[in-house]
Design a protein around this motif. Structure first.
Motif: not given
Lengths: 620, 180
Positions: A137-139, A141-142, A145-146, A148-150, A152, A154-156, A159
């Protein structure tokens, strides 16, 4: 218990678990079968010692919902859920609901402690399963997030932000509504979202690119955007193609291009989706020659709000096939469709020859498709110079040729398109000026035009571009269209209807920017088709500039009554300004059958739209 | 070096006296010089590390280096890939000369086979820690401002790019378990 151990061993992620330990572990677990809709875990609740704490899904699917954001994930067999609250004895972070019938093994908090105390081998396996589930689950999410960071700004996508409450608008710009828009990422999520909506007694409108003219894709409760269902597959041997509901016609036509095949029924905007046009049983400029879209469909996959997927064709679930195509999304959600295509060869062009007509008595005969040229379509545009009507008649056909000699309306990306569309949209008279200039100066009759297939097909993209541009600048850009179908048995009625309506509209101060006409061949028994049991003329009036929609509505209602008196129907694809009683009379037979089918597949009446409720209040 | 409590600190909180030697013999000591990378973002990892002495930083490389957190002795990194080996989420490097204690995936497999009770108690702490990361990361994500399209549709003020980035980095820091 060993039967369950056997069952678990074949689940993904359990291949390396020792058989004896698995059997010991299942000894601490409880087996149950849950009915569809059972809530296995409720968000915010605490773990109770003797109540099931964690679940292992053996069979079926479970929807995960969080934060009132709707379905964020769908779990399949092998999933362990409830792990988080077991691990930290905190509150449930999400709700888990059985989508269909599910089979689970569950463990209570007490049994878990017992297992740790008395069977360390089994406890070790359970801890490992829990830790891996949380790590995964963490992966997940990661990854989100990664991304989204690339990007930020745009509509992600991906997510787990769930639905968004937002204002959605019709293409014409005259209807807009606040609605909760859900964007499922795949078919599973779509099924889960629709099932959850049904359970909660909500009203859902299905939506593609949202380019419908009226309230077809609008609602005030909940909208489901189906554009994630994108796919395309071409069958070379038969010339068929299969597409997902959310696929845009731009990508379909483009993909077909390489094969030398065309979809002659394609609509005029490249962003419009397959399910969008199918729910309208769309017309195109090729309709006089090839019929409406429905005629080219071999089969569809239809999802009911209860989660059943049905294949529908002329020979299988035919009643649903004829209800869902042109059914405005009220008779199930179309997931995919299989179409026929027509082979032309590459490079594919559209050859168009133009004829000017000033004698309006010639209009009806000239608009009749030529039976000796089955691949050639014909359509016309009527404009007025002062009080004098005149028309341009276009004959178009697909051709395999290198020739390219394009007409301005068929250059949607041309730089001139946006200013021209703006001029027409801001000043009503500009439409007539444009057509008069075209009629007198631009259009040539001596030799044909050869247009690029995509530019010809998606000629409305220029208009859409101008509209988007206006929206960015916060400038209103509205357009109203209404189409009327008159029986072809009375050719004189066509001329009279156009001329008398135009005269009346002008007298009342409405600016007509364009009138287009084409012949509509009789349709198959698609229940809400404007041409079921009726062939004739479709006359579309377009209004731009300073449109007073409510005043225009009065005039359109009168024209709708006239249409009804003449034995015709108001076409349902564009704006529809007509009394609901008139419309219900026009579509009575189809509506009765449609309502029965709707009761069969959607007894809770989950699906619908602003359009359907306004047009057919007795039935929706 | 066989004091498991000194080595694994908080991670040893559920271990019983009989577990200590079993864990200790499977722990490796690793010395890092300043700047040396312990885990590389996107690179395969299957070990868990507990910082003994020194300082570690948890970072992301996005054009520039983004520091998610700095770790003090006792901090644990790599739990996620220890139980589920695969590419690491972030880079971990030494900020000072450091000593870390390593438990490899091989040690996990060995404990699983031969000392399941010990592993179960060790995992109890790992599961709790991972759960805390997941909960905190999810909470921070919930504070993630709406997308621009959504914001434009519902609120007059749009969150700045910097605040969006800040929130994402916060959520990511929580996810890696780094306390920022």
């Amino acid at each position: 218990m060993s039967a369950y151990a056997e069952q678990i061993r074949v689940l993904p992620g359990f291949e390396d678990v020792d058989q004896a330990r698995l059997e010991a572990l299942t000894g601490f677990m409880q087996h149950s079968t849950m009915a569809p809709g059972t809530m296995l875990l409720r968000e915010g609740e605490s773990v109770i010692a003797d109540a099931p704490a964690a679940f292992l899904l053996l069979r079926g699917e479970v929807a995960v919902e969080r934060d009132g954001r709707g379905v964020i994930r769908v779990l399949g067999p092998g999933a362990l859920f409830g792990a988080l609250a077991v691990a930290d004895r905190g509150k449930r972070s999400a709700s888990c609901i059985a989508l269909g019938e599910v089979e689970v093994l569950s463990i209570t908090g007490t049994a878990f402690t017992q297992c740790q105390d008395t069977a360390p081998e089994a406890a070790c396996e359970l801890e490992l399963l829990l830790s891996r589930q949380i790590a995964r689950d963490l992966k997940h999410l990661n990854t989100v997030l990664a991304r989204a960071l690339d990007r930020p700004d745009e509509v992600i996508a991906g997510l787990p932000t769930g639905p968004k409450r937002m204002v959605i608008e019709s293409y014409s710009g005259f209807q807009s509504m606040q609605c909760e828009v859900h964007t499922p990422r795949d078919r599973k999520e779509l099924t889960a979202t629709l099932a959850a909506a049904r359970r909660e007694g909500r009203k859902v409108v299905l939506r593609g690119a949202g380019l419908s003219f009226d309230g077809h894709a609008l609602g005030t409760d909940m909208a489901i955007d189906t554009r994630a269902l994108r796919s395309f597959r071409f069958f070379k041997d038969t010339g068929h193609f299969e597409v997902g509901a959310g696929t845009s016609w731009g990508s379909v036509v483009h993909s077909l291009l390489a094969t030398g095949n065309v979809a002659p029924f394609s609509v005029s905007g490249s962003d419009i989706t397959v399910a969008g046009t199918l729910s309208a049983n769309s017309m195109s400029r090729f309709t006089p020659a090839v019929g409406k879209e429905g005629k080219w469909v071999e089969s569809i996959e239809l999802l009911t709000p209860r989660g059943t997927v049905l294949t529908c064709s002329r020979s299988e679930n035919a009643h649903l096939f004829y209800a869902a195509i042109g059914g405005w999304g009220g008779a199930g959600a179309i997931l995919s469709a299989r179409y026929r295509s027509q082979h032309v060869g590459t490079p594919t062009r559209v050859r168009t020859s133009v004829t000017r007509v000033t004698d309006m008595d010639q209009l009806a005969p000239m608009l009749m498709p030529d039976a000796s040229k089955p691949n050639q379509t014909v359509y016309g545009v009527v404009a007025w110079k002062g009080d004098e009507p005149r028309a341009m008649i276009c004959h178009s056909s697909f051709e395999k040729t290198d020739k390219l000699d394009t007409m301005l309306p068929h250059r949607p990306s041309n730089a001139l398109r946006v200013p021209i569309e703006w001029a027409i949209n801001r000043v009503g008279e500009a439409g007539q000026v444009f057509w008069n200039v075209a009629f007198s100066l631009y259009v040539r009759e001596d030799r044909p035009y050869y247009d690029d297939l995509e530019a010809y097909t998606f000629f409305m993209d220029g208009h859409a571009r101008a509209r988007n541009f206006a929206h960015e600048l916060n400038v209103p850009f509205r357009v109203a269209q209404q189409a009327f179908v008159l029986p072809g048995s009375n050719p004189r009625a066509l001329k009279r209807f156009i001329l008398e309506s135009a005269e009346q509209l002008k007298r009342e101060g409405h600016q007509i920017s364009m009138v287009d006409v084409l012949y509509l061949p009789p349709d198959e028994p698609f229940l809400l088709s404007s041409s079921w049991g009726l062939s004739g003329w479709v006359i579309t009036f377009t209004f731009e500039g300073d449109v007073n929609y409510s005043r225009l509505g009065g005039a359109m209602r009168e024209m709708s009554e006239t249409t009804h008196d003449l034995g015709g129907r108001v076409h349902l694809t564009k704006n529809v300004m007509a009394r609901s009683g008139t419309l219900e009379r026009m579509y009575r037979d189809g509506l009765t059958a449609y309502a029965k089918i709707r009761d069969e597949i959607d007894p809770d009446h989950t699906l619908g739209s602003d359009f359907l409720s306004r047009m057919f209040p007795t039935y929706f | 070096m066989n004091d498991v409590h000194a080595m694994l600190k908080q991670l040893a909180r559920y271990l019983k006296a009989e577990d200590l030697a079993k864990v200790a013999q499977r722990v490796q000591e690793v010395k890092l010089s300043t700047g040396q990378q312990l885990i590389g973002e996107g690179r395969f990892n299957d070990s868990l590390y507990v910082l003994g002495t020194g300082r570690l930083s948890v970072e992301l490389e996005r054009g520039a280096r983004i520091t998610l957190a700095e770790c003090e002795p006792g901090a644990c990194v790599g739990e996620m890939t220890w139980v589920d080996p695969g590419p690491a989420n972030a880079t971990v490097r030494a900020l000072d000369p450091s000593v870390v204690f390593q438990l490899s995936h091989g040690a996990l497999v060995d404990l699983r086979k031969n000392e399941p009770g010990t592993l179960s108690r060790l995992l109890q702490a790992v599961v709790e820690d991972l759960a805390a990361h997941l909960r905190m990361s999810t909470t921070r994500l919930s504070n993630e401002p709406p997308s621009p399209a959504q914001a434009a549709a519902t609120a007059p003020e749009r969150p700045s790019r910097a605040s969006r980035l800040g929130n994402l980095i916060d959520a990511m820091a929580a996810l890696t378990g780094a306390k920022s």
